[in-house]
Design a protein around this motif. Structure first.
Motif, mmCIF file in Angstrom:
data_model
loop_
_atom_site.group_PDB
_atom_site.id
_atom_site.type_symbol
_atom_site.label_atom_id
_atom_site.label_comp_id
_atom_site.label_asym_id
_atom_site.label_seq_id
_atom_site.Cartn_x
_atom_site.Cartn_y
_atom_site.Cartn_z
ATOM 1 N N ARG A 145 0.971 -1.195 0.090
ATOM 2 C CA ARG A 145 0.138 0.001 0.025
ATOM 3 C C ARG A 145 0.785 1.293 0.021
ATOM 4 N NH1 ARG A 145 -4.324 -1.743 4.458
ATOM 5 N NH2 ARG A 145 -5.666 -3.242 3.230
ATOM 6 N N ALA A 146 1.854 1.256 0.934
ATOM 7 C CA ALA A 146 2.846 2.407 0.768
ATOM 8 C C ALA A 146 3.553 2.386 -0.436
ATOM 9 C CB ALA A 146 3.837 2.209 1.917
ATOM 10 N N LEU A 147 4.017 1.375 -0.943
ATOM 11 C CA LEU A 147 4.439 1.545 -2.376
ATOM 12 C C LEU A 147 3.798 2.274 -3.411
ATOM 13 C CD1 LEU A 147 6.726 -1.659 -2.361
ATOM 14 C CD2 LEU A 147 7.579 0.537 -2.058
ATOM 15 N N THR A 148 2.606 1.841 -3.446
ATOM 16 C CA THR A 148 1.730 2.361 -4.363
ATOM 17 C C THR A 148 1.344 3.885 -4.223
ATOM 18 O OG1 THR A 148 0.280 0.208 -4.286
ATOM 19 C CG2 THR A 148 -0.715 2.029 -5.392
ATOM 20 N N VAL A 149 1.119 4.311 -3.021
ATOM 21 C CA VAL A 149 0.950 5.615 -2.697
ATOM 22 C C VAL A 149 2.277 6.443 -3.093
ATOM 23 C CG1 VAL A 149 0.833 7.562 -1.185
ATOM 24 C CG2 VAL A 149 -0.797 5.491 -0.876
ATOM 25 N N ALA A 150 3.519 5.881 -2.774
ATOM 26 C CA ALA A 150 4.736 6.499 -3.321
ATOM 27 C C ALA A 150 4.997 6.520 -4.691
ATOM 28 C CB ALA A 150 6.104 5.760 -2.679
ATOM 29 N N LEU A 151 4.572 5.589 -5.513
ATOM 30 C CA LEU A 151 4.677 5.307 -6.987
ATOM 31 C C LEU A 151 3.639 6.517 -7.472
ATOM 32 C CD1 LEU A 151 5.578 4.002 -9.568
ATOM 33 C CD2 LEU A 151 3.913 2.309 -9.344
ATOM 34 N N ALA A 152 2.615 6.761 -7.008
ATOM 35 C CA ALA A 152 1.470 7.348 -7.372
ATOM 36 C C ALA A 152 2.108 8.955 -7.422
ATOM 37 C CB ALA A 152 0.308 7.155 -6.783
ATOM 38 N N VAL A 153 2.440 9.202 -6.079
ATOM 39 C CA VAL A 153 2.881 10.617 -5.900
ATOM 40 C C VAL A 153 4.213 10.990 -6.793
ATOM 41 C CG1 VAL A 153 4.300 12.256 -4.337
ATOM 42 C CG2 VAL A 153 2.538 10.710 -3.646
ATOM 43 N N ILE A 154 5.263 10.079 -7.013
ATOM 44 C CA ILE A 154 6.669 10.191 -7.780
ATOM 45 C C ILE A 154 6.083 10.379 -9.343
ATOM 46 C CG2 ILE A 154 8.748 9.370 -8.577
ATOM 47 C CD1 ILE A 154 9.225 8.516 -5.783
ATOM 48 N N ALA A 155 5.361 9.316 -9.634
ATOM 49 C CA ALA A 155 4.646 9.148 -11.149
ATOM 50 C C ALA A 155 4.061 10.528 -11.444
ATOM 51 C CB ALA A 155 4.048 8.055 -11.554
ATOM 52 N N SER A 156 3.213 11.283 -10.430
ATOM 53 C CA SER A 156 2.569 12.547 -10.828
ATOM 54 C C SER A 156 3.415 13.619 -11.204
ATOM 55 C CB SER A 156 1.534 12.646 -9.759
ATOM 56 O OG SER A 156 0.491 11.595 -9.539
#
Length: 373
Positions: A24-35
């Motif tokens: 879950r934390a990796l998904t959030v981090a990936l979403a933030v960095i990708a955005s």
């Protein structure tokens, strides 16, 4: 036996719970960095390519979709650093790590599965996601060149340089004009060299021709005049020179290392070396891709080791900031070694593998110190 089986099953559930929290934390981090990356790429494409030609917002989004995945994958180590750090800090703040440790569960039992997951995702990245991102980056480079350049006529005067050969002979072809539709060159000059010991080139012959056409296995020169060293010039109405190029690749440029997938790199390295060019950048890219899973796992262990400090001991915020700073430091070291490898200061193998190995050793050292004192 029943108690031991129940205990093993309980530990398995704890490990799965920790992995779910990390995912879950990796998904959030990936979403933030990708955005953030996509926003930056959108602005960059709008100011760069969009200033040369009139592009709609939808077209800019399409170009961004080609370019951004390669950049996102390049920054994936930070996704594992920030995501794993956030997951374990959250478990620590909720005192869940304290309960696990009080139950006799070693930190290795939930840190190593997380690192193993990162390792598996790294393999998936270089074998599946990486080739897709490399294909998109290559497509973006070609599309940007096409949009930013003025239309070129087939026979517009423009010098063309082609180099090919093998370990015994090298041939450099210069033409004033080209017709890629018919694979024909105009006003051609051919320089032929032999390759000696240590790769030293020795000039053998110069041939000037009115035109050159690429046929199956050879360049066919017409109205040619050749002159070897120390000899008189000889005229040829037609002259064939052996060639290993195919019609569809004679005028094509070598793809950038970043636009070449893992599966295509060995072939690309062989083609570059056969053409007499340095393959250092491509070899470095190959080893960097192979070392990617190790870097992902090392970043995960590093983040976990920094966040295992008990809340009652304090300094968790300071340790988390130190983890981020150390992660950026290792990323800077990775880029520095890559520059050294490209400049051939150190071998490509060492430039690609040393940073993740150092990161992993530092992470294991800190984890040993935190867990075992």
């Amino acid at each position: 036996m029943s108690f031991r089986a129940t205990r093993i099953l309980s530990l398995g559930r704890i490990e799965r719970y920790v992995l779910i929290q990390q995912a879950r934390a990796l998904t959030v981090a990936l979403a933030v960095i990708a955005s953030l990356i996509m926003l930056i790429d959108f602005v960059e494409i709008s100011r760069g390519v969009g200033s040369d030609v009139d592009l709609s917002a939808l077209r800019i989004l399409g170009l961004m979709g080609m370019k951004s995945p390669a950049v996102i994958l390049q920054l994936m180590p930070f996704v594992f650093l920030f995501g794993t750090l956030a997951a374990y800090v959250g478990l620590n703040r909720r005192s869940e790590l304290i309960a696990m440790r009080a139950a006799g569960l070693s930190a290795w039992r939930f840190v190593l599965p997380a690192a193993g997951t990162a390792l598996i995702f790294g393999v998936l990245t270089i074998t599946v996601l990486g080739p897709v991102a490399a294909w998109g980056d290559g497509l973006f480079q070609r599309e940007r060149t096409r949009l930013s350049s003025a239309p070129v006529e087939v026979d517009q005067p423009k010098a063309v340089w082609i180099r090919e050969g093998d370990s015994q002979r090298q041939m450099i072809i210069r033409a004033a004009r080209q017709n890629s539709a018919t694979a024909q060159l105009q006003d051609v000059t051919v320089f032929i060299y032999t390759v000696g010991e240590g790769g030293a080139l020795s000039f053998v012959e110069r041939i000037d021709a009115a035109s050159a056409a690429l046929t199956s296995g050879s360049w066919r020169l017409t109205d040619a005049v050749g002159a070897q060293t120390g000899q008189r010039a000889v005229s040829y109405a037609r002259l064939d020179l052996p060639s290993s190029l195919a019609r569809d690749e004679a005028f094509a440029r070598f793809a950038r290392p970043q636009s070449t997938s893992l599966w295509a790199l060995p072939t690309q390295i062989r083609r570059v070396e056969q053409a007499g060019f340095s393959s250092t950048a491509y070899r470095l890219r190959l080893h960097q891709l192979l070392a990617t899973p190790l870097m992902f796992a090392a970043m995960s262990i590093l983040a976990a080791a920094f966040s295992l400090r008990l809340m009652r001991l304090g300094d968790l915020a300071r340790m988390s900031i130190a983890a981020v700073i150390l992660g950026f430091a290792f990323f800077f070291v990775n880029q520095t070694f890559a520059a050294f490898g490209t400049a051939e200061v150190i071998p490509p193998f060492l430039a690609a593998w040393l940073p993740p190995v150092l990161t992993g050793l530092a992470a294991f050292t800190l984890l040993f110190y935190t867990e075992d004192g």
